[in-house]
Design a protein around this motif. Structure first.
Motif, PDB file in Angstrom:
ATOM      1  N   ILE A 144       0.877  -1.148   0.033  1.00 60.87           N
ATOM      2  CA  ILE A 144       0.105  -0.010   0.093  1.00 60.87           C
ATOM      3  C   ILE A 144       0.889   1.413   0.046  1.00 60.87           C
ATOM      4  O   ILE A 144       0.094   2.327  -0.425  1.00 60.87           O
ATOM      5  CB  ILE A 144      -0.934  -0.022   1.050  1.00 60.87           C
ATOM      6  CG1 ILE A 144      -0.171   0.080   2.819  1.00 60.87           C
ATOM      7  CG2 ILE A 144      -1.921  -1.226   1.166  1.00 60.87           C
ATOM      8  CD1 ILE A 144      -1.221   0.301   3.709  1.00 60.87           C
ATOM      9  N   SER A 169      -6.701  -2.218  -4.909  1.00 60.99           N
ATOM     10  CA  SER A 169      -7.290  -1.953  -3.674  1.00 60.99           C
ATOM     11  C   SER A 169      -7.119  -0.503  -3.550  1.00 60.99           C
ATOM     12  O   SER A 169      -6.127   0.029  -3.833  1.00 60.99           O
ATOM     13  CB  SER A 169      -7.086  -2.858  -2.536  1.00 60.99           C
ATOM     14  OG  SER A 169      -5.578  -2.847  -2.273  1.00 60.99           O
ATOM     15  N   TYR A 170      -7.888  -0.146  -2.344  1.00 63.59           N
ATOM     16  CA  TYR A 170      -7.649   1.377  -1.942  1.00 63.59           C
ATOM     17  C   TYR A 170      -6.773   1.567  -0.574  1.00 63.59           C
ATOM     18  O   TYR A 170      -6.796   0.404   0.303  1.00 63.59           O
ATOM     19  CB  TYR A 170      -8.950   2.094  -1.526  1.00 63.59           C
ATOM     20  CG  TYR A 170      -9.843   2.460  -2.769  1.00 63.59           C
ATOM     21  CD1 TYR A 170      -9.341   3.822  -3.309  1.00 63.59           C
ATOM     22  CD2 TYR A 170     -10.885   2.083  -3.076  1.00 63.59           C
ATOM     23  CE1 TYR A 170     -10.146   4.008  -4.596  1.00 63.59           C
ATOM     24  CE2 TYR A 170     -11.571   2.270  -4.326  1.00 63.59           C
ATOM     25  CZ  TYR A 170     -11.055   3.474  -4.993  1.00 63.59           C
ATOM     26  OH  TYR A 170     -11.839   3.892  -6.111  1.00 63.59           O
ATOM     27  N   SER A 171      -6.134   2.547  -0.417  1.00 66.67           N
ATOM     28  CA  SER A 171      -5.406   2.895   0.837  1.00 66.67           C
ATOM     29  C   SER A 171      -5.429   4.421   0.972  1.00 66.67           C
ATOM     30  O   SER A 171      -6.074   4.977   0.094  1.00 66.67           O
ATOM     31  CB  SER A 171      -4.047   2.448   1.015  1.00 66.67           C
ATOM     32  OG  SER A 171      -3.234   3.110   0.039  1.00 66.67           O
ATOM     33  N   THR A 186      -2.838   3.515   5.845  1.00 67.84           N
ATOM     34  CA  THR A 186      -3.616   2.435   6.195  1.00 67.84           C
ATOM     35  C   THR A 186      -4.651   1.920   5.192  1.00 67.84           C
ATOM     36  O   THR A 186      -4.658   2.628   4.207  1.00 67.84           O
ATOM     37  CB  THR A 186      -4.315   2.637   7.561  1.00 67.84           C
ATOM     38  OG1 THR A 186      -5.030   1.340   7.978  1.00 67.84           O
ATOM     39  CG2 THR A 186      -5.677   3.572   7.401  1.00 67.84           C
ATOM     40  N   THR A 187      -5.119   0.962   5.158  1.00 69.54           N
ATOM     41  CA  THR A 187      -5.929   0.175   4.046  1.00 69.54           C
ATOM     42  C   THR A 187      -7.210   0.838   4.158  1.00 69.54           C
ATOM     43  O   THR A 187      -7.703   1.407   5.099  1.00 69.54           O
ATOM     44  CB  THR A 187      -6.301  -1.065   4.163  1.00 69.54           C
ATOM     45  OG1 THR A 187      -6.581  -1.430   5.747  1.00 69.54           O
ATOM     46  CG2 THR A 187      -4.568  -1.737   3.867  1.00 69.54           C
TER      47      THR A 187
END
Length: 352
Positions: free
Chosen positions: A243, A275-277, A307-308
């Motif tokens: 991330i 994915s997002y962070s 952080t995620t």
């Protein structure tokens, strides 16, 4: 000879009559043997169960849940089994038994103060942004916590038809912030709340994204570190793998300085495998931490402030954040340095 036979016959009849009467008197109210199953729990102290002043059963230890069996003589419908603490004479409670059923069950839940007929499970999901909050039942403290560190569940003693009251207050303050009825009829009940100075909420309206393929996200942040400089933004990143290496998106979320919640943003679904962070940064910057790090043990770890950001299509995340600092002065270079951690809790899960 005939008279002798007549007298003998009369004597036999009289003997039979009196014998029958004596038998009827002997069994007019015979005691019944009853098998009593005792379902009990105690959080403190060994309990004894008595019938006619004699101990018929006791808990194997002073903590736990147990099923005990006892056979007792019962001659009426209003006889009692008494409950007391081991080594005392004070009767905590009584339970009725009757003579017209061989198998009977009595229940007892002892919370260290009182013996109740049953217990209910109170499931708790709470978050206190500041302060230590106390949980009370009828004015007696049964638990406490801050942030998300509250008991996950509590067993509460209840008697049939008698409601109890849950209360929440700040530690050291007698003012009740919240109260709720706890009934004796529901085996499992819930207590959900979110607290910040000035208000305690037991319900939050969870908004939904306009497009149900997207997800809503909002956040609040309160720092616990004296090196925080603020104000701060969240910069959303998106990518694959580590991330800290995700490239930043154009989404920036200004965090209110008073710790209230940001405006909600609607996130598009990430591509397959992505994915997002997000990263906490100094207001208006892309990568600068919102902390004064000049006196910290170097290097600042690259994962600091990251952080995620979980994505759930059609859902809404309402995230409460705080921070902590970890300093590692020994070990390989891959772990040495100072790391700023973001600790995030999605309180939307409490109110769905």
């Amino acid at each position: 000879m005939k008279k002798i036979i007549q007298y003998a016959g009369l004597s036999l009849v009289i003997l039979l009559v009196f014998s029958c009467k004596k038998q009827e008197i002997a069994v007019a109210n015979p005691p019944e043997i009853v098998n009593v199953t005792i379902e009990m729990s105690t959080v403190k102290d060994t309990l004894e169960f008595l019938k006619d002043g004699k101990i018929i059963a006791k808990s194997p230890s002073d903590q736990g849940s147990f099923t005990l069996e006892a056979k007792v003589y019962v001659s009426g419908d209003h006889e009692k089994i008494q409950i007391r603490k081991k080594g005392t004479t004070e009767i905590l409670a009584t339970r009725s038994i009757r003579s017209n059923a061989y198998q009977q069950t009595i229940k007892c839940y002892y919370d260290g103060l009182n013996a109740y007929g049953n217990s209910v499970l109170l499931k708790i999901k709470g978050y206190a942004k500041t302060d230590v909050l106390e949980l009370l039942i009828d004015g007696t403290v049964v638990g406490s916590g801050t942030n998300k560190e509250f008991p996950a569940g509590l067993s509460i003693g209840v008697n049939d038809g008698v409601d109890r009251e849950i209360q929440i207050r700040k530690q050291g303050d007698s003012k009740v912030l919240y109260h709720k009825k706890l009934t004796s009829t529901e085996a499992v009940q819930k207590l959900n709340f979110y607290y910040e100075p000035g208000q305690l909420l037991d319900n939050i309206d969870i908004a939904l994204p306009v497009n149900m393929e997207n997800a809503l996200f909002s956040a609040s942040f309160t720092s616990t570190l004296d090196i925080f400089t603020g104000p701060a933004d969240l910069v959303v990143h998106k990518g694959k793998g580590n991330i800290t290496l995700f490239p930043p998106t154009t989404i920036r979320i200004p965090l209110p300085a008073d710790g209230s919640f940001s405006q909600s943003v609607e996130l598009l679904p990430p591509a397959a495998g992505e994915s997002y962070s997000y990263k906490l940064v100094k207001r208006g910057t892309l990568i600068d931490l919102a902390y004064n790090t000049k006196d910290e043990f170097m290097p600042m770890r690259p994962e600091s402030g990251f952080t995620t950001l979980p994505f759930a299509a059609g859902g809404c995340a309402i995230v409460v954040m705080t921070d902590s600092k970890v300093v590692t002065k020994t070990g390989p270079s891959t772990v040495k340095g100072t790391r700023i951690n973001l600790e995030a809790t999605d309180i939307a899960q409490y109110f769905k």
